[in-house]
Scaffold this active site. Structure first.
Site, PDB file in Angstrom:
ATOM      1  N   GLY A  11      66.774  91.721  57.255  1.00  0.00           N
ATOM      2  CA  GLY A  11      66.644  91.140  56.203  1.00  0.00           C
ATOM      3  C   GLY A  11      65.601  91.235  55.129  1.00  0.00           C
ATOM      4  N   ASP A  12      65.524  91.069  53.858  1.00  0.00           N
ATOM      5  CA  ASP A  12      64.373  90.780  53.128  1.00  0.00           C
ATOM      6  C   ASP A  12      63.576  92.335  52.994  1.00  0.00           C
ATOM      7  OD1 ASP A  12      64.882  88.118  52.925  1.00  0.00           O
ATOM      8  OD2 ASP A  12      63.951  87.414  54.787  1.00  0.00           O
ATOM      9  N   LYS A  15      65.883  95.319  49.098  1.00  0.00           N
ATOM     10  CA  LYS A  15      67.026  95.670  48.599  1.00  0.00           C
ATOM     11  C   LYS A  15      67.456  95.387  47.203  1.00  0.00           C
ATOM     12  CE  LYS A  15      69.646  94.140  52.125  1.00  0.00           C
ATOM     13  NZ  LYS A  15      68.361  93.272  52.619  1.00  0.00           N
ATOM     14  N   GLY A  16      67.016  94.110  46.818  1.00  0.00           N
ATOM     15  CA  GLY A  16      67.625  93.711  45.625  1.00  0.00           C
ATOM     16  C   GLY A  16      66.807  94.545  44.405  1.00  0.00           C
ATOM     17  N   ASN A  37      73.584  83.137  51.865  1.00  0.00           N
ATOM     18  CA  ASN A  37      72.465  83.343  52.647  1.00  0.00           C
ATOM     19  C   ASN A  37      71.654  84.417  52.253  1.00  0.00           C
ATOM     20  OD1 ASN A  37      74.604  85.177  53.452  1.00  0.00           O
ATOM     21  ND2 ASN A  37      74.207  84.906  55.610  1.00  0.00           N
ATOM     22  N   GLY A  39      69.337  86.631  49.421  1.00  0.00           N
ATOM     23  CA  GLY A  39      68.528  86.028  48.547  1.00  0.00           C
ATOM     24  C   GLY A  39      67.904  87.370  47.876  1.00  0.00           C
ATOM     25  N   HIS A  40      68.480  88.093  46.966  1.00  0.00           N
ATOM     26  CA  HIS A  40      67.907  89.236  46.249  1.00  0.00           C
ATOM     27  C   HIS A  40      67.162  89.230  45.225  1.00  0.00           C
ATOM     28  CE1 HIS A  40      71.184  92.312  47.840  1.00  0.00           C
ATOM     29  NE2 HIS A  40      70.442  92.104  48.874  1.00  0.00           N
ATOM     30  N   GLN A 220      71.646  90.972  54.066  1.00  0.00           N
ATOM     31  CA  GLN A 220      70.759  90.846  55.533  1.00  0.00           C
ATOM     32  C   GLN A 220      70.360  92.243  55.898  1.00  0.00           C
ATOM     33  OE1 GLN A 220      73.992  88.908  55.231  1.00  0.00           O
ATOM     34  NE2 GLN A 220      72.875  87.255  54.128  1.00  0.00           N
ATOM     35  N   THR A 235      73.217  86.698  61.984  1.00  0.00           N
ATOM     36  CA  THR A 235      74.005  86.209  60.970  1.00  0.00           C
ATOM     37  C   THR A 235      75.465  86.474  61.390  1.00  0.00           C
ATOM     38  OG1 THR A 235      74.460  85.787  58.682  1.00  0.00           O
ATOM     39  CG2 THR A 235      74.150  88.155  59.483  1.00  0.00           C
ATOM     40  N   VAL A 295      63.802  83.814  49.731  1.00  0.00           N
ATOM     41  CA  VAL A 295      64.311  83.598  48.416  1.00  0.00           C
ATOM     42  C   VAL A 295      65.364  82.308  48.301  1.00  0.00           C
ATOM     43  CG1 VAL A 295      65.685  84.417  46.412  1.00  0.00           C
ATOM     44  CG2 VAL A 295      64.142  85.997  47.962  1.00  0.00           C
ATOM     45  N   GLY A 298      63.122  79.061  50.941  1.00  0.00           N
ATOM     46  CA  GLY A 298      61.552  78.870  50.598  1.00  0.00           C
ATOM     47  C   GLY A 298      60.764  79.102  52.012  1.00  0.00           C
ATOM     48  N   ARG A 301      58.105  83.419  55.922  1.00  0.00           N
ATOM     49  CA  ARG A 301      58.614  84.649  56.810  1.00  0.00           C
ATOM     50  C   ARG A 301      57.443  84.983  57.970  1.00  0.00           C
ATOM     51  NH1 ARG A 301      60.431  87.853  51.655  1.00  0.00           N
ATOM     52  NH2 ARG A 301      62.383  86.663  51.226  1.00  0.00           N
ATOM     53  N   GLY A 411      55.435  98.048  44.114  1.00  0.00           N
ATOM     54  CA  GLY A 411      55.431  96.765  43.586  1.00  0.00           C
ATOM     55  C   GLY A 411      56.726  96.168  43.187  1.00  0.00           C
TER      56      GLY A 411
HETATM   57  P1  IMP Z   1      72.892  82.417  58.471  1.00  0.00           P
HETATM   58  O1  IMP Z   1      73.045  83.776  57.944  1.00  0.00           O
HETATM   59  O2  IMP Z   1      72.480  81.333  57.760  1.00  0.00           O
HETATM   60  O3  IMP Z   1      73.583  81.791  59.679  1.00  0.00           O
HETATM   61  O4  IMP Z   1      71.362  82.534  59.463  1.00  0.00           O
HETATM   62  C1  IMP Z   1      71.353  83.550  60.749  1.00  0.00           C
HETATM   63  C2  IMP Z   1      69.908  84.082  60.739  1.00  0.00           C
HETATM   64  O5  IMP Z   1      69.955  85.311  59.732  1.00  0.00           O
HETATM   65  C3  IMP Z   1      68.768  83.153  60.547  1.00  0.00           C
HETATM   66  O6  IMP Z   1      67.636  83.617  61.230  1.00  0.00           O
HETATM   67  C4  IMP Z   1      68.444  83.640  58.833  1.00  0.00           C
HETATM   68  O7  IMP Z   1      67.365  83.224  58.743  1.00  0.00           O
HETATM   69  C5  IMP Z   1      68.920  84.884  58.875  1.00  0.00           C
HETATM   70  N1  IMP Z   1      69.063  85.460  57.597  1.00  0.00           N
HETATM   71  C6  IMP Z   1      70.454  85.143  56.858  1.00  0.00           C
HETATM   72  N2  IMP Z   1      70.742  85.749  55.649  1.00  0.00           N
HETATM   73  C7  IMP Z   1      69.311  86.430  55.357  1.00  0.00           C
HETATM   74  C8  IMP Z   1      68.782  87.103  54.620  1.00  0.00           C
HETATM   75  O8  IMP Z   1      69.330  87.378  53.401  1.00  0.00           O
HETATM   76  N3  IMP Z   1      67.298  87.484  54.537  1.00  0.00           N
HETATM   77  C9  IMP Z   1      66.749  87.240  55.911  1.00  0.00           C
HETATM   78  N4  IMP Z   1      67.092  86.454  57.011  1.00  0.00           N
HETATM   79  C10 IMP Z   1      68.518  85.907  56.682  1.00  0.00           C
END
Ligand code: IMP
Length: 421
Positions: A11-12, A15-16, A37, A39-40, A220, A235, A295, A298, A301, A411
């Site tokens: 994730g992160d 992509k946003g 969950n 955050g874009h 994700q 996730t 995002v 907070g 990472r 950037g």
């Molecule tokens: P959950 O999706 O809240 O159940 O979290 C499960 C795992 O996925 C955790 O390690 C979260 O930090 C990670 N996770 C869920 N959504 C994101 C995302 O959009 N970006 C990065 N990590 C994510």
């Protein structure tokens, strides 16, 4: 014409920004998995947004944004985002919310705390796993149920009955009332009720129409996929291209471009193995320059070098036709850059990504060192203007994964993007 944009790491990946850019040419943008969950980060007309549920198409007046059935939707968050975007844009984003997507109820969020799973797995604590669990256990409340309130109330009463038996000592659970919960959901969802409908047929029609461009937006990353990621540190949804078909209800959809997005390094938030994680000054540097804080939550990472063992695996999982590399500017100022090509496990070198988290935990990265670049690159707008070391880094990755890098991002601003295809 259709494109899928998919995350290739934990994730992160940025992509946003990529989806926001590509959505401007789309008639329809479909988000196919996860919930708030995600955050874009999007910069629209100079204003920075963290969106969680609303797809990138919402920023363009002629684009319809679909929230497909593989998603779990928290109407409180969705409403807040919709109101905020409506104020920013001066018009209301056009949404279609799949009637068969599931709703995240307030008790799903509470369950993560009661069970301690939020802490153990380092989840985002948005009720994601309990909502998907209810869906699989056939006790979930679906978006379309809000249109048939007698059904919704019956389902809620049954779910609360089970919940109260499971948590006899929780005052919070014992005080839940189906009527109150339903009223609350309806008050959040009210202006969005006309947007609830059959997403599958709308997507099908858009894919069939020769003159319509459809973009699919993953949330994700592949390494967090519930089946194919580093389970159980994943996730609860299918984050890969395979999950896309199931979510939209169309087998073998005609999607000619599958764009995998990855950062020039790797980050991970929450618990779980991360072979190329670095610490100390380098980690601090990447985190600070890259703004590597969640995002949604907070949280800082963890950061590490690019992992080609994992990238080769996720490129294959998603059947990528092209790649977008992001945040290359964050690596400026380093004399050398390390890239992991294989792992050492039990004294042997392996090139395949292990599927079990505990095995992955025991893997040591085997690095190749390539020349870094000292100069800042965030103002460069032409691929040919990039330092030779950056081009060398990209060419090295392309050789290793066998798929071309089509987009290079240096950037957060939309302009800081070079399209090679
Ligand atoms: P959950 O999706 O809240 O159940 O979290 C499960 C795992 O996925 C955790 O390690 C979260 O930090 C990670 N996770 C869920 N959504 C994101 C995302 O959009 N970006 C990065 N990590 C994510």
């Amino acid at each position: 014409m259709a494109i899928a944009v998919l995350g290739l790491q934990w994730g992160d990946e940025g992509k946003g920004k990529i989806t926001h850019l590509l959505a401007k040419d789309a008639d329809m943008v479909v988000r196919f998995n996860g919930g708030p969950n995600a955050g874009h980060t999007v910069i629209d007309r100079g204003v920075k947004f963290g969106t969680h549920l609303i797809p990138a198409g919402a920023f363009y007046p002629n684009t319809i944004s679909v929230l497909a059935s593989g998603m779990v939707i928290d109407f409180e968050v969705l409403r807040e985002e919709w109101d905020m975007l409506s104020r920013h844009l001066g018009w209301q984003p056009r949404l279609l919310i799949a009637e068969n997507a599931h709703i995240i109820m307030p008790y799903h969020r509470a369950l993560e705390e009661l069970e301690g799973s939020g802490k153990h797995f380092g989840t985002t604590r948005r009720g994601i796993a309990p909502a998907y669990r209810d869906k699989a256990a056939k006790v979930g409340i679906r978006v379309g149920d809000l249109l048939r309130q007698d059904i919704a109330k019956q389902r809620l009463e049954r779910r609360l009955d089970l919940l109260k038996r499971e948590w006899p000592n929780s005052e919070e659970v014992q005080s839940l009332d189906a009527g109150v919960l339903l009223e609350e959901q309806l008050s959040f969802a009210q202006p969005l009720l006309p947007s609830i409908g059959n997403a599958t047929s709308a997507i099908d029609n858009a894919l069939e129409a020769a003159d319509r461009a459809v973009m699919f937006e993953g949330a994700q990353g592949a390494l967090l996929d519930v089946d194919h990621g580093s389970y159980p540190f994943v996730t609860s949804s299918s984050t890969t291209y395979a999950g896309l078909s199931n979510s939209i209800g169309i087998s073998n959809p005609d999607i000619d471009r599958r764009l995998g997005v990855f950062k020039g390094y790797v980050t991970r938030v929450g618990a779980g193995p991360f072979p190329t994680r670095v610490s100390g000054e380098l980690a601090e540097r990447l985190r600070t320059i890259g703004g590597e804080f969640g995002v949604t939550t907070g949280r800082p990472r963890d950061c590490g070098w690019l992992d080609l063992v994992a990238l080769r695996y996720t490129v294959r999982l998603n059947d990528c036709t092209g790649l977008a590399i992001t945040k290359l500017d964050v690596l400026s100022g380093l004399d050398e850059v390390k890239v992991c090509r294989s792992y050492r496990l039990d004294g042997e070198s392996i090139e395949n990504f292990p599927l079990a988290a505990d095995v992955l935990e025991g893997c040591e990265p085997e690095y190749e060192t390539v020349p870094g670049w000292r100069e800042p690159i965030s103002e460069i707008r032409e691929f040919s203007g990039l330092p030779s070391q950056v081009m060398g880094y990209i060419a090295f990755i392309e050789r290793e994964v066998g798929v071309p890098v089509e987009i290079v991002s240096v950037g957060p601003e939309p302009e800081a993007t070079m399209m090679r295809a």
